[in-house]
Design an enzyme around this catalytic site. Structure first.
Site, PDB file in Angstrom:
ATOM      1  CG  ASP A   1     -14.435  24.231  -5.350  1.00  0.00           C
ATOM      2  OD1 ASP A   1     -13.501  23.438  -5.157  1.00  0.00           O
ATOM      3  OD2 ASP A   1     -15.611  23.978  -5.010  1.00  0.00           O
TER       4      ASP A   1
ATOM      5  CD  GLU B   1     -20.985  26.449  -2.130  1.00  0.00           C
ATOM      6  OE1 GLU B   1     -20.382  25.547  -1.502  1.00  0.00           O
ATOM      7  OE2 GLU B   1     -22.211  26.393  -2.400  1.00  0.00           O
TER       8      GLU B   1
ATOM      9  CB  THR C   1     -13.127  25.503   1.751  1.00  0.00           C
ATOM     10  OG1 THR C   1     -13.936  25.745   0.592  1.00  0.00           O
ATOM     11  CG2 THR C   1     -13.087  24.013   2.075  1.00  0.00           C
TER      12      THR C   1
ATOM     13  NE  ARG D   1     -18.216  17.810   5.030  1.00  0.00           N
ATOM     14  CZ  ARG D   1     -19.432  17.577   4.543  1.00  0.00           C
ATOM     15  NH1 ARG D   1     -20.456  17.458   5.354  1.00  0.00           N
ATOM     16  NH2 ARG D   1     -19.628  17.441   3.245  1.00  0.00           N
TER      17      ARG D   1
ATOM     18  CD  GLU E   1     -16.302  16.566   1.835  1.00  0.00           C
ATOM     19  OE1 GLU E   1     -16.518  17.294   2.822  1.00  0.00           O
ATOM     20  OE2 GLU E   1     -16.711  16.828   0.688  1.00  0.00           O
TER      21      GLU E   1
END
Length: 571
Positions: free
Chosen positions: A323, A457, A543, A194, A190
């Protein structure tokens, strides 16, 4: 009344002719009025107006500029709601061409972003996320004491949309308040997608040195997570001490495929900016190990031991836990200016295994990607897996020649299935997971799967598929999502997820996720933008939807060369 008689004409005949003339003139004037009125008020009349109006009477619509259309859509929630629900804004929409209607819709996304940002600033400034129902901030335990996740995640979105005052506020906060000295429990994944992704993107878009300084410093704090017998990083790190460990819920102390496999893009750019090859060496070592170990049926399971380097269990998913590993394979190839042949080979080999073992067709004709548990299929697809339509789409053109159209068709089919998961709910928003068994198709059958937390998504795939095909249905589907977000997720002090997408009366979860500002609203904005705003041949999105520049074969494009400090929109 006495009529003056004319030779050969009776009084009654004379009166009839005058009446006919009057009626004829009335009809003619009405016809002229109707024809000219149609020119100016039919939906496609802008083209016709250009025949009659001079240039200065027909101003162009440019999002981010001070034009007539944008003046009709200020950042006031009531104006926005009117435009979406058939009020004054809807009337404006009927008077513009299809092209300007698209610009109008794009224009409405900026007030959505501003509304989300303003409420975060008012009630949760400096904290990680906004709780819009209780009007306070949320810190959470994912970022190890780091603060301002919504600020860092929003930097590029604000800049791209031309919200320059808000961008400057965010930049000032990063410069003065983003403290990287922390001793909390941080998710390597994360923090990377981010914070590292957000700061990298902000630097490349703007050229502001503060972002480069902060991101290199933060990147160095992540390196100790790789100090394992295999070089596979553990999932949790203390940014202060450098100690790392695996998630308590991860099977047998394993690392997660989607976490250690979603570092490559950011770490290559960290090496480029810092001149330190260690970042690149760390992620290339991960790839080396993955190429060496055996893969069941060519598939990559979700759990790997950072100690032994072996798979811990055979659960395979392109949704949660797996993913973005696949996403970063094809994007590593694209970001390398299509020189990273190893990434290309790994991606297409993985795609072949996924098609052979996971891709299914429902009785109703919907294509979906099931999960695989030791050889047994679980016929469900998570919202997180809906990114795969866009992923397969952007990879289609570089696949084997005979497979290229097939991959594009597969991408369209999966994106259609994910749209069905939205259209089959009462709110027209999709559940966290949906199933294809016991007669169900593209619907959540478990109460625990019915929530929607502002995820991006499905909209992400709409954006990519629009860029690749220009099929107008993707913009239509995106607009349906905008309307649903406005109707069901907008509250008085921000946007909130909802607990049940199938309930006609929604219950909110009181969380405005930072990825809503970083991903959901950015992808919607790009969906209604021209293709030359962050063109896919020049930029790759991490992502978390942070755009990173393609590293050209000759050299990295001059850092920040594309930025223009006087520019308020990238168009």
């Amino acid at each position: 009344m006495v009529f003056r008689k004319l030779p050969g004409v009776s009084a009654s005949g004379m009166g009839l002719r005058l009446s006919q003339k009057f009626v004829f003139l009335l009809f003619l004037s009405g016809l002229v009025t109707l024809c000219f009125g149609a020119l100016f008020f039919l939906p496609d009349s802008v083209r016709l107006k250009r025949i009659f109006l001079s240039k200065n009477e027909n101003p162009a619509v440019t999002v981010g500029s001070d034009n007539e259309l944008s003046k009709k859509v200020p950042g006031d929630p009531e104006h926005l709601r009117a435009g979406l629900k058939g009020g004054e804004g809807a009337n404006v929409k009927l008077k513009v061409s299809r092209k300007d209607e698209r610009a109008f819709k794009k224009c409405l996304l900026k007030p959505m972003m501003k509304f989300a940002w303003d409420n975060y600033k008012r009630y949760a400034w400096g904290q990680n996320e906004l709780r819009p129902l209780t009007r306070n901030g949320h810190i959470g335990n994912m970022f190890g004491g780091l603060r301002g996740a919504s600020i860092v995640d929003s930097l590029d979105t604000l800049y791209i949309m031309g919200l320059m005052e808000e961008y400057e506020e965010a930049k000032e906060w990063v410069q003065n308040n983003l403290n990287l000295i922390s001793n909390g429990e941080a998710s390597l994944f994360e923090v990377n997608i981010r914070y590292v992704g957000g700061l990298l993107s902000a630097y490349y878009l703007t050229g502001a040195e503060i972002f480069k300084q902060k991101v290199v410093e933060l990147g160095e704090k992540l390196l100790p997570a790789f100090n394992t017998p295999t070089g596979i990083p553990r999932g949790v790190i203390n940014l202060g001490s450098g100690t790392s460990w695996s998630w308590g819920w991860a099977s047998a102390g394993s690392s997660i495929l989607a976490e250690f496999g979603t570092l490559h893009l950011e770490f290559l750019h960290l090496s480029q900016l810092s001149g330190n090859p260690l970042f690149t060496e760390k992620v290339m070592n991960i790839r080396k190990l993955l190429n060496k170990i055996e893969k069941p049926h060519g598939l990559y399971p979700n759990f790997l031991s950072p100690v032994s380097g072996n798979w811990v269990q055979h659960h395979v998913s392109i949704g949660g836990l797996g993913d973005s590993f696949y996403e970063y394979l094809i994007k590593s190839y694209l970001m390398s200016d299509k020189t990273d042949q190893e990434a290309k080979k790994m991606y297409y080999s993985a795609m072949e295994a996924i098609e052979t073992n996971l891709v299914q067709k429902s009785p109703g004709g919907l294509t979906y990607v099931a999960e695989w548990r030791g050889g047994i299929l679980d016929h469900k697809m998570g919202h997180l897996a809906c990114f795969s339509g866009g992923m397969i789409g952007i990879g289609a053109d570089d696949g084997p020649t005979e497979q290229r159209q097939h991959y594009l068709d597969l991408a369209a089919e999966i994106t259609h299935t994910c749209h069905e998961s939205y259209s089959r709910s009462a709110t027209k928003l999709g559940p966290e997971a949906f199933r294809f068994d016991a007669g169900a198709e593209a619907t959540a059958t478990r109460l625990s799967d019915r929530y929607y937390i502002l995820r991006p998504e499905v909209i992400e795939s709409y954006m990519y598929m629009w860029r690749l095909t220009h099929d107008p249905k993707y913009r239509q589907w995106g607009w349906e999502a905008v309307e649903a977000l406005e109707k069901h997720c907008r509250v008085d002090a921000g946007f909130s997820g909802i607990r049940d997408v199938y309930a006609s009366t929604v219950s909110h979860d009181n969380m405005q996720q930072s990825f809503f500002l970083s991903e959901t609203l950015k992808y919607l904005y790009l969906l209604f933008s021209d293709d030359d705003l962050l063109p896919l041949e020049d930029w790759v999105f991490n992502t978390e939807a942070h755009p990173l520049p393609v590293i050209r074969k000759t050299c990295l494009q001059e850092h920040g060369a594309k930025h223009d400090h006087g520019q308020t929109d990238l168009e």
